[in-house]
Design a protein around this motif. Sequence first.
Motif, PDB file in Angstrom:
ATOM      1  N   CYS A 102       0.857  -1.182   0.000  1.00 26.57           N
ATOM      2  CA  CYS A 102       0.000   0.000   0.000  1.00 26.57           C
ATOM      3  C   CYS A 102       0.897   1.237   0.000  1.00 26.57           C
ATOM      4  O   CYS A 102       1.799   1.345   0.832  1.00 26.57           O
ATOM      5  N   ASN A 155       0.307   4.070   0.941  1.00 29.14           N
ATOM      6  CA  ASN A 155       0.013   4.927   2.083  1.00 29.14           C
ATOM      7  C   ASN A 155       0.627   4.393   3.371  1.00 29.14           C
ATOM      8  O   ASN A 155       1.357   5.098   4.060  1.00 29.14           O
ATOM      9  N   CYS A 156       0.353   3.128   3.715  1.00 30.21           N
ATOM     10  CA  CYS A 156       0.810   2.605   5.006  1.00 30.21           C
ATOM     11  C   CYS A 156       1.899   1.558   4.867  1.00 30.21           C
ATOM     12  O   CYS A 156       2.471   1.134   5.859  1.00 30.21           O
ATOM     13  N   CYS A 202      -6.556   1.657   4.841  1.00 27.24           N
ATOM     14  CA  CYS A 202      -6.548   2.937   4.131  1.00 27.24           C
ATOM     15  C   CYS A 202      -7.671   2.949   3.098  1.00 27.24           C
ATOM     16  O   CYS A 202      -7.903   1.964   2.416  1.00 27.24           O
ATOM     17  N   CYS A 249      -5.617  -3.276   3.460  1.00 22.60           N
ATOM     18  CA  CYS A 249      -5.317  -2.514   4.666  1.00 22.60           C
ATOM     19  C   CYS A 249      -6.509  -1.613   4.990  1.00 22.60           C
ATOM     20  O   CYS A 249      -7.526  -1.645   4.303  1.00 22.60           O
TER      21      CYS A 249
HETATM   22 ZN   LIG Z   1      -2.664   1.161   3.510  1.00 19.15          ZN
END
Ligand SMILES: [Zn+2]
Length: 181
Positions: free
Chosen positions: A137, A139-140, A151, A149
């Motif tokens: 991901c 983002n994370c 997000c 996840c």
């Molecule tokens: Zn994520």
Amino acid sequence: MWINVSQQLKTSIGTIRNYEVSEIVNVASGKSMVQGEVGLIRTDRSILAKGTLHTEVEVTCSRCLSLFSCPLTLNIEEEYFPITDVVSGASLPLPEEPGCFTIDEHHVIDLTEAIRQYVLLAIPMKPLCRGDCAGLCPNCGHNLNQGPCDCSPQETDPRWSVLSKLTLASDAVVNKRKGME
Ligand SMILES: [Zn+2]
Ligand SMILES: [Zn+2]
């Protein structure tokens, strides 16, 4: 892997001897077990080593960054040139080719260096742990192969979106994005 070819050097052109290869070879990523069969063929000027070997190396997936074992097939075909005449003991001139393999003064071939080079060439430039690897991901950093996840796509941190564009730059997805902009 050492093979003494003094007898074979005395045989006629075209003589073939087959050898089982089962050898631990040191490559960049560590030690790998290499197995298969190699035929040594007497040519007019050399011994030609030809065969198919199998091994596995530990590599990092270019998409999800996890380590995995990547199976490799090595189609070996290398000529080994004698530096000493097996009958007279006289020194022999080597062919001009740079980096060619030689048969040493004891008439021994060492296959290890050729195997090591073929392993390095066979490792994919962008290894994938599996064809449909979902990657991380952006983002994370969660490994999406282990499930989604928390997000949501809208919450993507703008600082990361630059990175995600970079990661996608090599994929076909980039074309889609261009179409949208
Ligand atoms: Zn994520
Ligand atoms: Zn992966």
